[in-house]
Design a protein around this motif. Structure first.
Motif, PDB file in Angstrom:
ATOM      1  N   ILE A 168       0.839  -1.207   0.000  1.00  0.00           N
ATOM      2  CA  ILE A 168       0.000   0.000   0.000  1.00  0.00           C
ATOM      3  C   ILE A 168       0.872   1.254   0.000  1.00  0.00           C
ATOM      4  N   VAL A 169       1.923   1.261   0.827  1.00  0.00           N
ATOM      5  CA  VAL A 169       2.837   2.409   0.842  1.00  0.00           C
ATOM      6  C   VAL A 169       3.531   2.521  -0.516  1.00  0.00           C
ATOM      7  N   GLY A 170       3.849   1.373  -1.129  1.00  0.00           N
ATOM      8  CA  GLY A 170       4.452   1.401  -2.462  1.00  0.00           C
ATOM      9  C   GLY A 170       3.526   2.004  -3.493  1.00  0.00           C
ATOM     10  N   ALA A 171       2.228   1.669  -3.417  1.00  0.00           N
ATOM     11  CA  ALA A 171       1.260   2.253  -4.353  1.00  0.00           C
ATOM     12  C   ALA A 171       1.149   3.759  -4.148  1.00  0.00           C
ATOM     13  N   LEU A 172       1.128   4.189  -2.898  1.00  0.00           N
ATOM     14  CA  LEU A 172       1.089   5.627  -2.619  1.00  0.00           C
ATOM     15  C   LEU A 172       2.379   6.310  -3.081  1.00  0.00           C
ATOM     16  N   SER A 173       3.510   5.614  -2.935  1.00  0.00           N
ATOM     17  CA  SER A 173       4.790   6.190  -3.352  1.00  0.00           C
ATOM     18  C   SER A 173       4.846   6.408  -4.856  1.00  0.00           C
ATOM     19  N   LEU A 174       4.223   5.506  -5.613  1.00  0.00           N
ATOM     20  CA  LEU A 174       4.198   5.695  -7.063  1.00  0.00           C
ATOM     21  C   LEU A 174       3.495   6.996  -7.435  1.00  0.00           C
ATOM     22  N   ALA A 175       2.449   7.334  -6.693  1.00  0.00           N
ATOM     23  CA  ALA A 175       1.684   8.549  -6.995  1.00  0.00           C
ATOM     24  C   ALA A 175       2.307   9.799  -6.390  1.00  0.00           C
ATOM     25  N   LEU A 176       2.957   9.659  -5.243  1.00  0.00           N
ATOM     26  CA  LEU A 176       3.417  10.844  -4.506  1.00  0.00           C
ATOM     27  C   LEU A 176       4.933  11.006  -4.461  1.00  0.00           C
ATOM     28  N   TRP A 177       5.688  10.255  -5.221  1.00  0.00           N
ATOM     29  CA  TRP A 177       7.143  10.238  -5.081  1.00  0.00           C
ATOM     30  C   TRP A 177       7.779  11.608  -5.293  1.00  0.00           C
ATOM     31  N   ASP A 178       7.276  12.390  -6.184  1.00  0.00           N
ATOM     32  CA  ASP A 178       7.885  13.687  -6.490  1.00  0.00           C
ATOM     33  C   ASP A 178       7.393  14.811  -5.589  1.00  0.00           C
ATOM     34  N   GLN A 179       6.483  14.538  -4.694  1.00  0.00           N
ATOM     35  CA  GLN A 179       5.957  15.562  -3.794  1.00  0.00           C
ATOM     36  C   GLN A 179       6.978  15.853  -2.687  1.00  0.00           C
ATOM     37  N   ALA A 180       7.052  17.110  -2.281  1.00  0.00           N
ATOM     38  CA  ALA A 180       8.036  17.522  -1.277  1.00  0.00           C
ATOM     39  C   ALA A 180       7.737  16.924   0.099  1.00  0.00           C
ATOM     40  N   PHE A 181       6.474  16.766   0.428  1.00  0.00           N
ATOM     41  CA  PHE A 181       6.140  16.267   1.760  1.00  0.00           C
ATOM     42  C   PHE A 181       6.343  14.749   1.885  1.00  0.00           C
ATOM     43  N   TRP A 182       6.565  14.032   0.796  1.00  0.00           N
ATOM     44  CA  TRP A 182       6.649  12.568   0.817  1.00  0.00           C
ATOM     45  C   TRP A 182       8.082  12.137   1.155  1.00  0.00           C
ATOM     46  N   SER A 183       8.481  12.384   2.395  1.00  0.00           N
ATOM     47  CA  SER A 183       9.835  12.046   2.846  1.00  0.00           C
ATOM     48  C   SER A 183       9.886  10.601   3.326  1.00  0.00           C
ATOM     49  N   TRP A 184      11.098  10.097   3.522  1.00  0.00           N
ATOM     50  CA  TRP A 184      11.239   8.721   3.989  1.00  0.00           C
ATOM     51  C   TRP A 184      10.683   8.568   5.398  1.00  0.00           C
ATOM     52  N   GLN A 185      10.733   9.645   6.223  1.00  0.00           N
ATOM     53  CA  GLN A 185      10.181   9.583   7.572  1.00  0.00           C
ATOM     54  C   GLN A 185       8.660   9.389   7.538  1.00  0.00           C
ATOM     55  N   LEU A 186       7.997  10.153   6.648  1.00  0.00           N
ATOM     56  CA  LEU A 186       6.554  10.014   6.506  1.00  0.00           C
ATOM     57  C   LEU A 186       6.189   8.625   5.984  1.00  0.00           C
ATOM     58  N   GLN A 187       6.980   8.123   5.067  1.00  0.00           N
ATOM     59  CA  GLN A 187       6.729   6.782   4.524  1.00  0.00           C
ATOM     60  C   GLN A 187       6.843   5.718   5.619  1.00  0.00           C
ATOM     61  N   LEU A 188       7.872   5.833   6.461  1.00  0.00           N
ATOM     62  CA  LEU A 188       8.045   4.854   7.544  1.00  0.00           C
ATOM     63  C   LEU A 188       6.914   4.950   8.565  1.00  0.00           C
ATOM     64  N   LEU A 189       6.499   6.177   8.899  1.00  0.00           N
ATOM     65  CA  LEU A 189       5.378   6.338   9.831  1.00  0.00           C
ATOM     66  C   LEU A 189       4.095   5.759   9.252  1.00  0.00           C
ATOM     67  N   LEU A 190       3.846   6.033   7.991  1.00  0.00           N
ATOM     68  CA  LEU A 190       2.657   5.497   7.338  1.00  0.00           C
ATOM     69  C   LEU A 190       2.715   3.966   7.275  1.00  0.00           C
ATOM     70  N   PHE A 191       3.893   3.440   6.959  1.00  0.00           N
ATOM     71  CA  PHE A 191       4.060   1.985   6.925  1.00  0.00           C
ATOM     72  C   PHE A 191       3.788   1.370   8.296  1.00  0.00           C
TER      73      PHE A 191
END
Length: 152
Positions: free
Chosen positions: A42-65
């Motif tokens: 699910i985080v991977g699917a969101l990353s495909l859509a939001l990868w270039d966004q400034a707020f989509w940092s690795w910290q946010l990804q880990l928290l969401l995961f």
């Protein structure tokens, strides 16, 4: 090395983690890693859509995961236990319990509360009131390998 691999793969790194976790579920069964793998996908699917966004940092990804892993585990376990159907053979690995209600003839007398019966091809230790050999008894309870009987 892993960090550079994650940077090269970009948003696909979460898909790789998810698929590795799903594969690990095959090796370590227990229906637990599948839910964590689903959270990674699910985080991977969101990353495909939001990868270039400034707020989509690795910290946010880990928290969401982490949050999705907890949510999917809780929902997954609830789903499994809700759909748990009763077995058509409830005494499959409880042979003694499956004998309750059957009748048999004492092969050895019950003396001092202990005796033996034969059911099918097995001799069973029984507990009950003192009775002579040859008495018909009914099995009323099972405690592991010992059966409790009463006169029939």
């Amino acid at each position: 090395m892993l960090l550079s691999l994650a940077e090269e793969l970009g948003p696909w790194s979460w898909w790789v983690v998810g698929l590795v976790l799903l594969a690990a579920e095959l090796i370590v069964p227990g229906v637990f890693l599948v839910w964590i793998g689903l959270a990674a996908i699910i985080v991977g699917a969101l990353s495909l859509a939001l990868w270039d966004q400034a707020f989509w940092s690795w910290q946010l990804q880990l928290l969401l995961f982490a949050a999705l892993a907890v949510i999917t585990v809780v929902l997954g376990r609830r789903y499994i236990y809700r759909n748990d159907k009763p077995s058509d053979q409830p005494f499959l690995n409880q042979r003694g319990a499956s004998l309750v209600g059957r009748t048999a003839t004492l092969q050895e007398p019950i003396a001092e509360g202990r005796g033996r019966i034969r059911l099918d091809d097995t001799f069973w230790s029984v507990m009950g009131p003192d009775l002579p050999a040859g008495t018909r008894v009914r099995i009323v309870a099972s405690n592991g390998r010992d059966l409790t009987v009463e006169p029939f």
